[in-house]
Design a protein around this motif. Structure first.
Motif, PDB file in Angstrom:
ATOM      1  N   ASN A  74       7.396  -1.244 -13.089  1.00  0.00           N
ATOM      2  CA  ASN A  74       7.308   0.002 -13.407  1.00  0.00           C
ATOM      3  C   ASN A  74       5.848   0.507 -12.975  1.00  0.00           C
ATOM      4  OD1 ASN A  74       8.401   2.343 -14.633  1.00  0.00           O
ATOM      5  ND2 ASN A  74       6.900   2.292 -16.381  1.00  0.00           N
ATOM      6  N   SER A  75       4.746  -0.341 -13.378  1.00  0.00           N
ATOM      7  CA  SER A  75       3.629  -0.025 -12.777  1.00  0.00           C
ATOM      8  C   SER A  75       3.263  -0.050 -11.610  1.00  0.00           C
ATOM      9  CB  SER A  75       2.494  -0.949 -13.597  1.00  0.00           C
ATOM     10  OG  SER A  75       2.616  -1.021 -14.919  1.00  0.00           O
ATOM     11  N   MET A  76       3.838  -1.143 -10.800  1.00  0.00           N
ATOM     12  CA  MET A  76       3.486  -1.246  -9.397  1.00  0.00           C
ATOM     13  C   MET A  76       4.230  -0.184  -8.604  1.00  0.00           C
ATOM     14  SD  MET A  76       4.919  -4.894  -7.695  1.00  0.00           S
ATOM     15  CE  MET A  76       5.031  -4.356  -6.018  1.00  0.00           C
ATOM     16  N   VAL A  77       5.535   0.353  -9.051  1.00  0.00           N
ATOM     17  CA  VAL A  77       6.238   1.408  -8.182  1.00  0.00           C
ATOM     18  C   VAL A  77       5.379   2.765  -8.586  1.00  0.00           C
ATOM     19  CG1 VAL A  77       7.940   3.003  -8.237  1.00  0.00           C
ATOM     20  CG2 VAL A  77       8.284   0.249  -8.426  1.00  0.00           C
ATOM     21  N   GLY A  78       4.789   2.841  -9.719  1.00  0.00           N
ATOM     22  CA  GLY A  78       3.854   4.264 -10.211  1.00  0.00           C
ATOM     23  C   GLY A  78       2.647   4.293  -9.429  1.00  0.00           C
ATOM     24  N   GLU A  79       1.979   3.191  -9.171  1.00  0.00           N
ATOM     25  CA  GLU A  79       1.006   3.177  -8.425  1.00  0.00           C
ATOM     26  C   GLU A  79       1.112   3.448  -6.883  1.00  0.00           C
ATOM     27  OE1 GLU A  79      -1.357  -0.445  -9.167  1.00  0.00           O
ATOM     28  OE2 GLU A  79      -1.127  -0.217 -11.261  1.00  0.00           O
ATOM     29  N   LYS A  80       2.320   2.872  -6.417  1.00  0.00           N
ATOM     30  CA  LYS A  80       2.610   3.008  -5.039  1.00  0.00           C
ATOM     31  C   LYS A  80       3.003   4.721  -4.885  1.00  0.00           C
ATOM     32  CE  LYS A  80       5.823   0.960  -1.834  1.00  0.00           C
ATOM     33  NZ  LYS A  80       5.167   0.055  -1.034  1.00  0.00           N
ATOM     34  N   MET A  81       3.878   5.240  -5.734  1.00  0.00           N
ATOM     35  CA  MET A  81       4.058   6.341  -5.661  1.00  0.00           C
ATOM     36  C   MET A  81       3.104   7.609  -5.915  1.00  0.00           C
ATOM     37  SD  MET A  81       7.565   6.653  -5.687  1.00  0.00           S
ATOM     38  CE  MET A  81       8.697   7.688  -6.720  1.00  0.00           C
ATOM     39  N   GLN A  82       1.832   7.098  -6.660  1.00  0.00           N
ATOM     40  CA  GLN A  82       0.920   7.982  -6.470  1.00  0.00           C
ATOM     41  C   GLN A  82      -0.164   7.933  -5.262  1.00  0.00           C
ATOM     42  OE1 GLN A  82      -1.260   6.800  -9.887  1.00  0.00           O
ATOM     43  NE2 GLN A  82      -1.523   8.758 -10.996  1.00  0.00           N
ATOM     44  N   LYS A  83      -0.224   6.728  -4.691  1.00  0.00           N
ATOM     45  CA  LYS A  83      -0.629   6.595  -3.392  1.00  0.00           C
ATOM     46  C   LYS A  83      -0.006   7.606  -2.439  1.00  0.00           C
ATOM     47  CE  LYS A  83      -2.524   2.009  -3.418  1.00  0.00           C
ATOM     48  NZ  LYS A  83      -1.930   0.772  -3.217  1.00  0.00           N
ATOM     49  N   ILE A  84       1.335   7.404  -2.181  1.00  0.00           N
ATOM     50  CA  ILE A  84       2.006   8.434  -1.433  1.00  0.00           C
ATOM     51  C   ILE A  84       1.725   9.795  -1.921  1.00  0.00           C
ATOM     52  CG2 ILE A  84       4.393   9.149  -0.758  1.00  0.00           C
ATOM     53  CD1 ILE A  84       5.153   6.263  -1.388  1.00  0.00           C
ATOM     54  N   GLY A  85       1.805  10.223  -2.844  1.00  0.00           N
ATOM     55  CA  GLY A  85       1.530  11.588  -3.455  1.00  0.00           C
ATOM     56  C   GLY A  85       0.296  11.884  -2.953  1.00  0.00           C
ATOM     57  N   GLN A  86      -0.879  11.178  -2.908  1.00  0.00           N
ATOM     58  CA  GLN A  86      -2.251  11.559  -2.626  1.00  0.00           C
ATOM     59  C   GLN A  86      -2.229  11.559  -1.173  1.00  0.00           C
ATOM     60  OE1 GLN A  86      -4.361   8.378  -4.426  1.00  0.00           O
ATOM     61  NE2 GLN A  86      -4.435   9.523  -6.391  1.00  0.00           N
ATOM     62  N   SER A  87      -1.645  10.998  -0.306  1.00  0.00           N
ATOM     63  CA  SER A  87      -1.594  10.911   1.102  1.00  0.00           C
ATOM     64  C   SER A  87      -0.976  11.937   1.826  1.00  0.00           C
ATOM     65  CB  SER A  87      -1.357   9.564   1.895  1.00  0.00           C
ATOM     66  OG  SER A  87       0.078   9.632   1.701  1.00  0.00           O
TER      67      SER A  87
END
Lengths: 89, 86, 89, 86, 89, 86
Positions: free
Chosen positions: B73-86
């Protein structure tokens, strides 16, 4: 979806409804992704932390899942438009 | 309301936006719990049901399973945040 | 979950919301248990009533299901707290 | 409302608590029906779809399946009540 | 379900609730049927349109699905009544 | 409201019936999308996850899968309408 038959006040409320729904849809996508990638990738329950292999699998699974959703979304949009074309106007 | 005075206990306004946020938070936590329960049942429970107790391997599996689900859950959360920022 | 950022009136309404949700969660747990234990235990559709073996299976399944939910609940509570620790304050 | 008189039919108050109870009851029954439909489809229907009719074994299986689901539902209900009381 | 314990105004509102629910239940049945018959019948993803065999399968699947729902509905109604008999009055 | 005049922009009434229809339409579309996403994932994605990209066969399969799902959806819709009329 064509909401032009509704009046302005109604359309404003529908827009708010859609915005709220988008947030919910995003959260649903997120939870579906997590569960799907967990189910497909986590298979070793003898170690308390994700193994390198499991982590790599989750990473690729997440990428693939998002690309799949996007591709379905594009096709879905095209086909929904075609479907409405004869009906609208 | 305080316009008319006499109301010693000031009425607090309920912000519908806040209520919606709280509801969403509540629903996310419940949804996460339900999904973990479901996934870890499939991963850990032997469905022959020879006894009603959780045996030792099942219990250990559940503990690990919940921990790993949180990690995913955390891994995916961090991944999604990176995508959201880029 | 930390709702301390909300005012008293809001917290009261959230408490009511949580109470209502708990009732719904209990009903959901109950229906999930019934369906799961039925699916796993009922396999003979030539007799109109549950066989002894099926009944015993449902009994043990229900016990196991509840113990599983409890154990997941304990781990979940621990891990949720840890997760919030760095973020709060 | 009766303040202004002339309303021969007295207005009945709607108790929101009652509405919530009715809604919950309605939802429980629908949920039970949906779960039975789903489980009994998996248990009884041959998914080769050689014909659109229910054949005799499928029909008999459905009847038994629904009856057994109700039995499991009651069994679990009684069990939960005992747990709740102890 | 027995709603006779409620007053007239409440019963009217419950009737509206049931009507709204029936619409939702119908849509749910419809979507379940489509997904189930698609999952069971569509297996060839090299052709853009449904093959004759797939179409025939969907047709029979839809018929069977509806008949199954109806039969479950009849049994369900009978058994629910029996269940309430001792409790009511 | 126009009673008191002076309101140059006439207030439009919101018809709750219309709102319910719009909500239902919205929900149907979302539900259809979610089901297609789910079914086509099972039909098309190889869950070994050797790479994060969709490979060519997976992509082609998704395109066909979505198209066929729409066809099944229409077919069933027409069938239901016929049943409703008879």
């Amino acid at each position: 979806m064509d909401f032009s038959r509704f009046n302005q006040a109604e359309q404003a409320q529908i827009a708010a409804m859609i915005e709220h729904k988008q947030m919910k849809d995003f959260l649903r996508l997120y939870s579906n992704l997590v569960q799907r990638c967990f189910d497909d990738c986590a298979n070793d329950f003898t170690t308390k932390t994700l193994t390198g292999k499991e982590g790599e699998c989750v990473n690729k699974c997440a990428d693939k899942f998002l690309k799949h959703s996007e591709r379905v979304g594009s096709r879905f949009a095209e086909l929904s438009e075609n479907m409405q074309a004869p009906g609208s106007q | 309301m305080s316009f008319f005075g006499g109301n010693s206990q000031p009425q607090q306004a309920i912000n519908p936006q806040n209520m919606m946020m709280a509801e969403q938070e509540l629903e996310m936590v419940t949804d996460l719990f339900n999904r973990i329960t479901e996934s870890c049942y499939s991963k850990c429970i032997v469905t022959k049901y020879e006894q009603g107790e959780l045996n030792q391997p099942e219990g250990a599996c559940i503990d690990t399973c919940v921990a790993k689900f949180f990690q995913v859950n955390s891994m995916v959360g961090e991944k999604m945040q990176k995508i959201g920022q880029s």
